[in-house]
Motif scaffolding. Structure first.
Motif, short mmCIF file in Angstrom:
data_model
loop_
_atom_site.label_atom_id
_atom_site.label_comp_id
_atom_site.label_asym_id
_atom_site.label_seq_id
_atom_site.Cartn_x
_atom_site.Cartn_y
_atom_site.Cartn_z
N ARG A 101 -21.97 1.48 41.07
CA ARG A 101 -21.05 1.27 40.04
C ARG A 101 -19.72 1.84 40.09
O ARG A 101 -18.83 1.56 39.27
CB ARG A 101 -21.75 1.92 38.87
CG ARG A 101 -23.07 0.95 38.74
CD ARG A 101 -23.80 1.58 37.34
NE ARG A 101 -23.04 1.02 36.23
CZ ARG A 101 -23.46 1.13 34.84
NH1 ARG A 101 -24.64 1.86 34.64
NH2 ARG A 101 -22.73 0.73 33.81
N GLY A 102 -19.46 2.77 40.97
CA GLY A 102 -18.15 3.42 41.05
C GLY A 102 -17.95 4.95 41.01
O GLY A 102 -18.99 5.57 40.87
N THR A 103 -16.71 5.39 41.16
CA THR A 103 -16.67 6.79 41.13
C THR A 103 -15.41 7.25 40.21
O THR A 103 -14.28 6.40 40.40
CB THR A 103 -16.28 7.29 42.69
OG1 THR A 103 -17.47 7.00 43.30
CG2 THR A 103 -16.09 8.67 42.85
N ARG A 104 -15.51 8.46 39.71
CA ARG A 104 -14.36 9.29 39.03
C ARG A 104 -14.27 10.55 39.51
O ARG A 104 -15.25 11.22 39.69
CB ARG A 104 -14.64 9.19 37.53
CG ARG A 104 -13.55 9.62 36.63
CD ARG A 104 -14.03 9.66 35.38
NE ARG A 104 -14.87 11.04 34.98
CZ ARG A 104 -15.25 11.13 33.90
NH1 ARG A 104 -14.86 10.40 32.88
NH2 ARG A 104 -16.17 12.08 33.80
N VAL A 105 -12.86 10.72 39.98
CA VAL A 105 -12.37 12.01 40.44
C VAL A 105 -11.32 12.42 39.35
O VAL A 105 -10.42 11.78 39.12
CB VAL A 105 -11.67 12.03 41.82
CG1 VAL A 105 -11.53 13.55 42.36
CG2 VAL A 105 -13.00 11.26 42.95
N ARG A 106 -11.74 13.82 39.13
CA ARG A 106 -10.54 14.58 38.15
C ARG A 106 -10.30 15.57 38.73
O ARG A 106 -10.82 16.47 39.41
CB ARG A 106 -11.28 14.66 36.74
CG ARG A 106 -11.51 13.68 36.15
CD ARG A 106 -12.47 13.78 34.93
NE ARG A 106 -12.56 15.03 34.23
CZ ARG A 106 -11.89 15.30 33.00
NH1 ARG A 106 -11.24 14.46 32.42
NH2 ARG A 106 -11.78 16.43 32.56
N VAL A 107 -8.64 16.08 38.67
CA VAL A 107 -8.28 17.09 39.19
C VAL A 107 -7.53 17.87 38.07
O VAL A 107 -6.80 17.32 37.33
CB VAL A 107 -7.19 17.04 40.29
CG1 VAL A 107 -6.90 18.33 40.95
CG2 VAL A 107 -7.73 16.06 41.52
N LEU A 108 -8.07 19.10 37.74
CA LEU A 108 -7.50 19.77 36.41
C LEU A 108 -6.56 20.70 36.92
O LEU A 108 -6.90 21.72 37.68
CB LEU A 108 -8.74 20.21 35.84
CG LEU A 108 -9.80 19.52 35.03
CD1 LEU A 108 -10.61 18.62 35.79
CD2 LEU A 108 -10.47 20.34 34.20
#
Length: 288
Positions: A272-279
């Motif tokens: 279904r997909g991937t989410r990458v967050r960089v804070l």
């Protein structure tokens, strides 16, 4: 039971509770070290065991990295050598020479990309960039550049790339920050589905500036979400050559983020997909 009628109990790693009680009462236990000495020795032993485990892990990672680099370098070199030999021996039709030369060029580019990624990781392993390399960088602008450079690859697979958010600044190395943005967007295109989507955003969330890259691609199984940051690790090994890349993209992202005291978060669902967050810390913020 002892001769004095006191019960002796084994305590910890061979320390006798009776001996400890005797010491507290001012009566040293003959032939035995103090409880404090025993505890100190146990702490030292645990520390030595942790160091040994750390060295073994580092040695294992070094050997794995060497083996992977050797394999990744050997594969395109073998192709280049094979195509060149066939051309040299005159075994290629004149009309096919261009196609063979194209294959040699593609494999050479693959080698160049691999070497550049290895050098990038080597520099990142040395730690944060020196102060003279730190500037105020517009993350939104870097996203615009990455999307523009990946436009052709996205169009070939009918993948839509969208950017939202606002122009927000962070302090850091522009070159390294560009690596973070590009690698995340590049992965989102490579591991996406035909006619998929890539949504990129830059937004302020509380005290952080957040870069988010989300795709509708193949996704990552739960047991593999930690390993994708390892060097050369690929989720879809069976199609790694068709997908391309060096398997170092997320490892570069992880190390580059660490250099900027930023946190990386990954959420994914298989199929279904991937989410990458960089804070990131916002520009101008003083950090401890």
């Amino acid at each position: 039971m002892g001769k004095t009628g006191k019960r002796w109990l084994i305590f910890g790693s061979g320390v006798l509770l009776g001996a400890a009680l005797a010491q507290r009462q001012g009566r040293p236990a003959a032939g035995r070290s103090s409880l404090a000495e025993q505890i100190g020795q146990a702490k030292i032993q645990r520390k030595m065991e942790q160091l040994r485990h750390g060295y073994e892990q580092q040695d294992r990672m070094r050997r794995e990295f060497t083996a992977n680099v050797t394999h990744e370098l050997k594969t395109p070199l073998t192709s280049i050598s094979g195509y060149a030999e066939i051309i040299r021996e005159g075994l290629v039709k004149t009309e096919d020479i261009g196609r063979f030369a194209g294959k040699i060029y593609e494999e050479a580019q693959r080698l160049i990309t691999l070497v550049e990624d290895i050098l990038n990781l080597s520099r990142l392993d040395e730690g944060a960039p020196p102060p003279e390399q730190l500037v105020r960088v517009d993350l939104y602008r870097l996203c615009e550049e990455a999307i523009a450079s990946l436009g052709k690859a996205a169009r070939q697979r009918d993948i839509q790339m969208q950017l939202s958010g606002q122009h927000l600044m962070v302090d850091g190395s522009e070159k390294i920050l560009r690596e973070i943005v590009y690698n995340l967007c590049d992965n989102a295109v490579k591991y996406n589905k035909e006619q998929g989507r890539v949504e990129v955003s830059v937004a302020r969330e509380g005290e952080r500036v957040v870069l988010c890259v989300q795709d509708t691609g193949i996704g990552i199984a739960p047991q593999e979400t930690e390993r994708v940051f390892e060097r050369f690790y690929r989720v879809d090994k069976s199609h790694s050559k068709e997908i391309g890349g060096t398997g170092l993209g997320l490892s570069i992202v992880k190390h580059a983020a660490a250099c900027h005291d930023a946190k990386v978060q990954l959420d994914s669902q298989l199929g279904r997909g991937t989410r990458v967050r960089v804070l990131f810390h916002p520009a101008g913020e003083e950090r401890p």
